[in-house]
Design an enzyme around this catalytic site. Structure first.
Site, mmCIF file in Angstrom:
data_model
loop_
_atom_site.group_PDB
_atom_site.id
_atom_site.type_symbol
_atom_site.label_atom_id
_atom_site.label_comp_id
_atom_site.label_asym_id
_atom_site.label_seq_id
_atom_site.Cartn_x
_atom_site.Cartn_y
_atom_site.Cartn_z
ATOM 1 N N TYR A 14 12.628 -25.571 -39.797
ATOM 2 C CA TYR A 14 12.191 -26.555 -39.357
ATOM 3 C C TYR A 14 13.302 -27.623 -38.674
ATOM 4 O O TYR A 14 14.762 -27.517 -39.344
ATOM 5 C CB TYR A 14 11.558 -27.246 -40.618
ATOM 6 C CG TYR A 14 10.459 -26.621 -41.223
ATOM 7 C CD1 TYR A 14 9.337 -26.630 -40.736
ATOM 8 C CD2 TYR A 14 10.711 -25.965 -42.426
ATOM 9 C CE1 TYR A 14 8.248 -25.865 -41.326
ATOM 10 C CE2 TYR A 14 9.832 -25.345 -43.014
ATOM 11 C CZ TYR A 14 8.491 -25.074 -42.395
ATOM 12 O OH TYR A 14 7.270 -24.559 -43.240
ATOM 13 N N ASP A 16 13.087 -31.388 -38.462
ATOM 14 C CA ASP A 16 12.098 -32.215 -39.072
ATOM 15 C C ASP A 16 12.106 -33.558 -38.222
ATOM 16 O O ASP A 16 10.983 -34.036 -38.076
ATOM 17 C CB ASP A 16 12.401 -32.695 -40.607
ATOM 18 C CG ASP A 16 11.964 -31.456 -41.566
ATOM 19 O OD1 ASP A 16 11.136 -30.824 -41.099
ATOM 20 O OD2 ASP A 16 12.842 -31.385 -42.488
ATOM 21 N N THR A 31 6.800 -39.712 -40.972
ATOM 22 C CA THR A 31 6.434 -39.356 -42.389
ATOM 23 C C THR A 31 6.578 -39.907 -43.690
ATOM 24 O O THR A 31 6.537 -39.460 -44.878
ATOM 25 C CB THR A 31 7.196 -37.703 -42.541
ATOM 26 O OG1 THR A 31 8.264 -37.778 -42.320
ATOM 27 C CG2 THR A 31 6.401 -36.877 -41.392
ATOM 28 N N TYR A 79 8.619 -31.545 -48.953
ATOM 29 C CA TYR A 79 9.823 -32.053 -49.256
ATOM 30 C C TYR A 79 9.851 -33.625 -49.137
ATOM 31 O O TYR A 79 9.404 -34.145 -48.217
ATOM 32 C CB TYR A 79 10.883 -31.334 -48.579
ATOM 33 C CG TYR A 79 11.762 -30.318 -49.184
ATOM 34 C CD1 TYR A 79 12.878 -30.864 -49.957
ATOM 35 C CD2 TYR A 79 11.646 -29.152 -49.138
ATOM 36 C CE1 TYR A 79 13.683 -30.099 -51.068
ATOM 37 C CE2 TYR A 79 12.155 -28.214 -50.062
ATOM 38 C CZ TYR A 79 13.403 -28.784 -50.910
ATOM 39 O OH TYR A 79 14.264 -27.818 -51.529
#
Length: 726
Positions: free
Chosen positions: A366, A368, A377, A456
C-alpha cells in the site's frame, strides 16, 4: 411577640456565619476518601476551581460549527465550503468537461507562490484564491487550476504518465457492489458455511505489476466474516480474491484457493470495552488528568494560527496528507522577534509492503496517502482518550466525488502535554560551597491526528517544545492483516521458516510487513537560502607518545553541493549529524544558524530495487534526501500514485536532475520506518508502537532559550481531593 424579628435576624446571621465557616473549611482543608466512591471533587486552590467529575468541560467536546459562514484569513487557509461550491459551479460550466460532470478526486487550495506567502502580513489583502482540482473523466486524469476571483479555469492538463488519482469513497462503494453481486462469491461463502449477511469486504489497492494491469483502474476485493464480532479482520475468508474494474463495473478475475482453510473463530476478537466480560487481571489504574487552573496556555486564532509560548504556526487538515504544519516560527530568545524555522511539514507518503508472494497477498504493498488519503481516513478523535482535557479540536473540510464539500469533524486536536519530564536541571553537592537544586518541568504543545486506514491506525504527533525542538512521532495501532491457516498451534506448521509470519492465534498467521512514512520538510532557517551539511564523526588515532589515549573522535563538516551529495543511508558505525543551516545568519560567535534532524529508531526497506513495489516507492531507498524547493514536488510517491509505475517519485526527480542545493531554498525529506514481525500480544488489537525523529536547533539561539523559564511551585497549582458521595 415583639422579640420575634430580632430572633429571626439573629438566626439568619448565625446561618450565614455557619455557611461561610463551612465553605472556608471545605476549600482550605483536603478531603480524604475512597476515589472509587466519589462523585465530586473539592479543591484547595486559593479561589481557583476544579471541575466537578460529573461535568463536561467545553474544551473536551468540539461543538458543531456552521462552516458555511467561514471565510479565509491567511493565504494558506484551506478552501471554505463556499469556495468549494463556487469551484463546483465553475467546473459545471467548463466546456471541456461537458456534458457530464467529472468525478472529483481532489479539490484543495492551490497554494499561492511561496514568495507571496512570505511577503504577506496580517491585515494585507489575501493573494488570489485558487483551487487545484484533480478530476477523472472518460479514463483521463485532469489537473485543473481554478481562479476563484476570476471565476475561471485557468489551466487544464491531462496526465499522460502512469497512475491514477487517489481513490474516493464512491470508487470503493462501486467495487463493493460489483463484488457482492458476483455469483461466484455467493458460492464460495456458502461453501465455507458463511451467509452473505455476515460478510464484510474490504478493497486493498492493486499496486502495479506489469502491463497486464495497465489501461484500466482495478482494485482488489477480499472478504471476512463478521458473525459474532465487529473485528471481522480476524475472520478472513482466506484465498478468496476478486479483481474489479472500477470504471467498467465488472469482476475481471475471481480467485478462490482457500479450500481446506477454515474461517477462524470470532472468540475473544471483540476489542470493545462493553464486550469485555471480566475486569483485567491487574491493579486498577485510577483516572488521570492534567489540571490547568488558568486554562490552556495556547490560542488558536482565526481557526488555524496556533500560538503557544515562543511558537507560532499555521495548522490545517488536508484530505491527502492529513495534518499540515506551515510557517512555523519561534521567537528569538534575546530580541523576541519571530524567526522562521519551517515553511511546511507533512507526511508525504506511507508505504506498507507485506512479505508474502502468495497469489492472494503479493499485491499488498500500500501507498496509503496517495491511494486512500490520510485526512480522508481520519475519523473524529475521542475526547479524554485520544486527546486530554483542555484540547482544541479542528475539523477538516473535504470534498466528495461529486465536488460537494463535507465536514470531517474533530480530526485534529491541539493540547499541552506534561508527563513529568524534565526540561533542564542541575544539582550541586554542598561540599563545594554551593547547595543548588534547580529543575524545570518540560511542558510541550502537541498537534495530533489519527487516521484509520482500513485495519491500521496511524497517530501523527507534532510536538513543539519551548527550547526550539520539534518532535515528530508516528504511532501504530489497530488490527493486524492476518492470513488464514489450517494450523492451530505452531508445532503443526510443517516448515515454520517458510511461513509468511508467526501464528498469532488459532488459524491465524500475522504476516510480516513494513511501514515507511516519508516526510516533506521545507526548512526555512531564518530565510529561504539554506544549505545541507553532513557532520561526520570520524575516528582519529593519536601519535606514539602523544597521549595515554589511543583514539578519539572528530567532527568533520561536509557541505552538500548537489542532490547526490545529500542522499543518506543511516549507518550505526558511521555516525553523522545532518544540519540545515543558513550561511548568511551568524551567531555572535560566528556560527551559522541551523537545525539538525535527529533520527530515532528506524528501519530500511530490504526489498530488491527492481521489485515492483520498491520501484514505486524508491523514495525509501534512502532515509534522507534533499531537493531544491519546487511547488510541484510535494508527493514522494508522485501526484498520481494509484497503480503508478514509479516514474514520478522523489527518487525519479532527484536522480534524473541532480540539481544544485547549496545556499538554495531546499526541502529535506526524511523516511521513518518500522519492521513488524507480529506476535500474540498484537491479537486481537495491537498495543501502540511508536517511532520518531526530532528537528533540533543548532547554534540557532545565542544560548539556552529556556534558561529564564520559571520553576513550578505548589502555590501555582490547585490541590484536588475526591469527596465522598452523599
Amino acid at each position: 411577640m415583639e422579640t420575634r424579628p430580632l430572633f429571626r435576624l439573629t438566626f439568619i446571621l448565625f446561618l450565614i456565619i455557619l455557611l461561610f465557616t463551612f465553605s472556608w473549611y471545605s476549600l482550605n482543608l483536603p478531603v480524604v476518601s475512597d476515589p472509587s466512591q466519589s462523585s465530586s471533587w473539592l479543591c484547595n486552590s486559593k479561589s481557583r476551581v476544579c471541575a466537578h467529575s460529573g461535568s463536561v468541560l467545553e474544551s473536551e467536546i468540539h461543538k458543531p460549527r456552521d462552516h458555511m459562514e467561514d471565510f479565509p484569513h491567511h493565504p494558506l487557509d484551506p478552501l471554505t465550503m463556499r469556495e468549494i461550491y463556487k469551484v463546483r459551479t465553475i467546473l459545471s460550466t467548463y466546456p471541456p468537461l461537458l456534458p457530464s460532470f467529472p468525478a472529483i478526486h481532489s479539490l484543495s487550495l492551490d497554494e499561492p507562490h511561496k514568495d507571496l506567502v512570505l511577503k504577506w502580513k496580517e491585515g494585507d489583502p489575501l493573494p488570489p484564491r485558487k483551487a487545484l482540482v484533480i478530476a477523472l473523466l472518460n479514463g483521463q486524469s485532469h489537473v485543473l487550476s481554478v481562479d476563484l476571483d476570476l471565476g475561471l479555469v485557468t489551466s487544464n492538463k491531462i496526465n499522460h504518465g502512469s497512475g491514477y488519482p487517489m481513490l474516493m469513497m464512491n470508487d470503493i462503494s462501486v467495487a463493493m457492489q460489483v463484488a457482492l453481486s458476483h455469483k461466484e462469491l455467493n458460492k464460495s461463502t456458502i461453501k465455507r458455511g458463511i451467509s452473505l449477511s455476515d460478510l464484510t469486504c474490504v478493497t486493498p489497492s492493486a499496486g502495479w505489476f506489469g502491463p497486464n494491469e495497465e489501461g484500466r483502474r482495478i482494485i482488489k476485493v477480499q472478504c471476512f466474516s463478521n458473525q459474532g464480532t465487529p473485528n471481522f479482520y480476524m475472520r478472513p475468508l482466506e484465498g478468496l480474491t476478486m479483481t474489479v474494474d472500477i470504471d467498467q463495473k465488472e469482476v475481471v478475475k475471481f480467485t478462490d484457493t482457500g479450500g481446506g482453510i477454515p474461517v477462524p473463530k470470532g472468540t475473544d476478537t471483540d476489542y470493545r470495552f462493553k464486550a469485555q466480560k471480566e475486569p483485567p487481571k491487574m491493579k486498577p489504574i485510577n483516572p488521570i488528568s492534567i489540571e490547568q487552573p488558568f486554562g490552556p496556555s495556547f490560542t488558536v486564532e482565526d481557526g488555524h494560527i496556533v500560538k503557544w509560548a515562543n511558537w507560532e504556526f499555521h495548522l490545517k487538515a488536508d484530505q491527502r496528507a492529513g495534518i499540515v504544519i506551515s510557517r512555523a516560527m519561534i521567537s528569538d530568545s534575546e530580541t523576541g522577534v519571530p524567526r522562521s524555522v519551517m515553511y511546511k511539514g507533512f507526511s508525504s507518503e506511507l508505504f506498507v509492503p507485506y512479505m508474502d508472494p502468495d497469489e492472494n497477498w503479493y499485491f499488498k504493498s500500500y501507498m496509503d496517502a496517495g491511494e486512500f488519503g490520510m485526512g480522508a481516513t481520519a475519523l473524529s478523535l475521542v475526547p479524554l482518550n485520544d486527546c486530554p482535557r483542555h484540547s482544541y479540536y479542528m475539523d477538516g473540510i473535504f470534498v466528495s466525488w461529486d465536488g460537494k464539500p463535507y465536514v470531517q469533524p474533530s480530526i485534529i486536536c491541539v493540547f499541552e502535554r506534561y508527563a513529568g519530564d524534565i526540561s533542564w536541571r542541575h544539582s550541586e553537592i554542598p561540599v563545594n560551597g554551593f547547595n543548588i537544586r534547580e529543575a524545570r518541568p518540560k511542558v510541550s504543545l502537541v498537534a495530533r491526528m489519527a487516521a484509520s486506514v482500513g485495519n491500521y491506525d496511524y497517530i501523527f504527533d507534532w510536538e513543539f517544545q519551548a527550547d526550539g525542538l520539534i518532535h515528530v512521532a508516528v504511532s501504530l495501532s489497530g488490527m493486524l492483516m492476518v492470513k488464514g491457516t489450517p494450523h492451530q498451534t505452531a508445532d503443526q506448521i510443517p516448515n515454520q521458516e517458510a511461513a509468511s509470519g508467526p501464528l498469532i492465534s488459532e488459524n491465524l498467521i500475522g504476516v510480516v510487513h513494513d511501514h515507511f512514512i516519508t516526510f516533506h520538510l521545507d526548512m526555512d532557517i531564518d530565510d529561504t537560502n539554506n544549505t545541507f551539511v553532513k557532520v561526520d564523526l570520524v575516528k582519529e588515532e593519536t601519535f606514539p607518545g602523544q597521549s595515554p589515549r589511543k583514539s578519539y573522535l572528530k567532527a568533520k563538516r561536509n557541505t552538500a553541493k548537489t542532490e547526490d551529495d545529500a542522499r543518506i543511508k543511516l549507518k550505526l558505525y558511521e555516525p553523522s549529524e545532518f544540519h540545515v543551516i543558513n550561511p548568511s545568519r551568524r551567531s555572535r560567535l560566528g556560527n551559522p544558524a541551523g537545525y539538525k534532524i535527529v533520527p530515532g529508531g528506524n528501519a530500511a526497506s530490504l526489498l530488491d530495487h527492481l521489485d515492483p513495489p520498491q520501484l514505486r516507492s524508491a523514495f525509501t531507498n534512502n532515509q534522507i534526501w534533499v531537493t531544491p524547493f519546487n511547488r510541484n514536488e510535494q508527493w514522494a510517491g508522485g501526484l498520481f500514485t494509484y497503480q503508478s509505475k514509479g516514474d514520478d517519485t522523489l527518487a525519479a526527480w532527484s536522480k534524473s536532475r541532480n540539481r544544485a542545493i547549496e545556499n538554495k531554498d531546499i526541502v529535506l525529506w526524511y523516511t521513518l520506518g518500522f519492521h513488524h514481525i507480529p506476535c500474540q500480544e498484537d491479537f486481537p488489537i495491537m498495543p501502540t508502537v511508536s517511532s520518531s525523529f526530532e528537528l533540533k536547533p543548532v547554534n540557532f539561539f545565542e544560548s539556552n532559550p529556556i534558561l529564564k523559564a520559571a520553576p513550578m511551585s505548589e502555590e501555582d497549582l490547585p490541590v484536588c481531593r475526591p469527596a465522598t458521595s452523599s
